[in-house]
Design an enzyme around this catalytic site. Sequence first.
Site, PDB file in Angstrom:
ATOM      1  N   SER A   8      27.546  32.609  36.052  1.00 30.61           N
ATOM      2  CA  SER A   8      29.173  33.290  35.680  1.00 30.61           C
ATOM      3  C   SER A   8      28.856  32.584  34.094  1.00 30.61           C
ATOM      4  O   SER A   8      29.677  33.104  33.139  1.00 30.61           O
ATOM      5  CB  SER A   8      30.539  31.684  35.955  1.00 30.61           C
ATOM      6  OG  SER A   8      29.647  30.622  36.158  1.00 30.61           O
ATOM      7  N   HIS A  36      31.872  36.967  40.511  1.00 30.48           N
ATOM      8  CA  HIS A  36      31.210  37.679  39.520  1.00 30.48           C
ATOM      9  C   HIS A  36      30.764  39.143  39.990  1.00 30.48           C
ATOM     10  O   HIS A  36      30.324  40.216  38.989  1.00 30.48           O
ATOM     11  CB  HIS A  36      30.935  37.351  38.293  1.00 30.48           C
ATOM     12  CG  HIS A  36      31.450  36.128  38.206  1.00 30.48           C
ATOM     13  ND1 HIS A  36      32.685  36.721  37.492  1.00 30.48           N
ATOM     14  CD2 HIS A  36      31.695  34.904  38.656  1.00 30.48           C
ATOM     15  CE1 HIS A  36      32.945  35.129  36.706  1.00 30.48           C
ATOM     16  NE2 HIS A  36      32.723  34.247  37.338  1.00 30.48           N
ATOM     17  N   LYS A  68      39.064  38.313  39.660  1.00 32.86           N
ATOM     18  CA  LYS A  68      38.321  38.660  38.632  1.00 32.86           C
ATOM     19  C   LYS A  68      38.045  40.720  38.912  1.00 32.86           C
ATOM     20  O   LYS A  68      39.180  41.309  38.394  1.00 32.86           O
ATOM     21  CB  LYS A  68      36.832  38.640  39.055  1.00 32.86           C
ATOM     22  CG  LYS A  68      37.174  37.422  38.972  1.00 32.86           C
ATOM     23  CD  LYS A  68      35.842  36.493  37.887  1.00 32.86           C
ATOM     24  CE  LYS A  68      35.445  34.645  39.012  1.00 32.86           C
ATOM     25  NZ  LYS A  68      37.021  33.775  37.699  1.00 32.86           N
TER      26      LYS A  68
HETATM   27  C1  LIG Z   1      30.944  31.342  40.181  1.00 34.21           C
HETATM   28  C2  LIG Z   1      33.185  31.059  40.888  1.00 34.21           C
HETATM   29  N1  LIG Z   1      33.434  31.383  42.471  1.00 34.21           N
HETATM   30  C3  LIG Z   1      34.531  31.035  41.783  1.00 34.21           C
HETATM   31  C4  LIG Z   1      35.360  31.783  40.980  1.00 34.21           C
HETATM   32  C5  LIG Z   1      37.198  30.877  40.305  1.00 34.21           C
HETATM   33  O1  LIG Z   1      37.935  31.961  40.249  1.00 34.21           O
HETATM   34  P1  LIG Z   1      39.369  32.156  40.983  1.00 34.21           P
HETATM   35  O2  LIG Z   1      39.611  31.406  39.797  1.00 34.21           O
HETATM   36  O3  LIG Z   1      39.856  33.618  40.703  1.00 34.21           O
HETATM   37  O4  LIG Z   1      39.955  32.124  42.173  1.00 34.21           O
HETATM   38  C6  LIG Z   1      34.687  30.951  39.671  1.00 34.21           C
HETATM   39  C7  LIG Z   1      35.420  31.461  38.629  1.00 34.21           C
HETATM   40  O5  LIG Z   1      34.978  32.093  37.715  1.00 34.21           O
HETATM   41  C8  LIG Z   1      33.461  31.368  39.129  1.00 34.21           C
HETATM   42  O6  LIG Z   1      32.964  32.180  38.174  1.00 34.21           O
END
Ligand SMILES: Cc1ncc(COP(=O)(O)O)c(C=O)c1O
Length: 221
Positions: A8, A36, A68
Amino acid sequence: MVVDGVFSMDGDTAPLAELAELCTAHDAWLMVDDAHGFGVLGERGVGSTEAAGLSPSAVPVLMATLGKALGTAGAFVAGSALLIEGLIQQSRNYIYTTALPPAVAAAAHEALLLLTEEAWRRHHLAALIRRFRQGAAQLSLPVLPSASAIQPLLVGDAIRAVTLSAQLREQGILISAIRPPTVPAGTSRLRITLSAAHSEAQIDHLLEQLAACWASSWAAS
Ligand SMILES: Cc1ncc(COP(=O)(O)O)c(C=O)c1O
């Protein structure tokens, strides 16, 4: 083995094919968090696993967020019926959390249909990523190697990164400065995230403004 499909903060991808082979050799399960990659990578937008040529059996646990590429909220875990039943019965976080509101579930469902029926969004995003990277290279902007929608511009100094982010905001461009402890000391960056909603003209404007702010931030420091 648990790994992100796309990292990320750097935007680079995990070597999933190699990791899957390792897991097979050691009789281990591979779990991929494809927050992502899902909806962006792969021929059909399945994500990093599709881009790596992996079948579902090579990735017994696949999770991704709906917040996302799909533009809603929530997340999912995909796996065998046994795994999913085990999670439903045993995952305390799942059992004691309010379920997705029906409207959000419906919006996510609609987004999934768009994902499967309208490949042009992914193709457009891929073209924007190429355009941005070519432009950044021409301007000698130090963008990290990334084929994903996350295009980090390495600044180094945290204060300079924050200053650049504020200058860009004044020009109507929203890009967060990412600093330690989120990233290692000395690697503060602007985390540029492109989307299919952007236009080519916006990418060109972004490059123009990045070049101008980059030059003026050197002059100021
Ligand atoms: C690798 C990864 N997994 C999970 C998430 C969590 O996403 P969300 O807040 O949409 O549940 C993120 C958030 O940036 C992330 O970077």
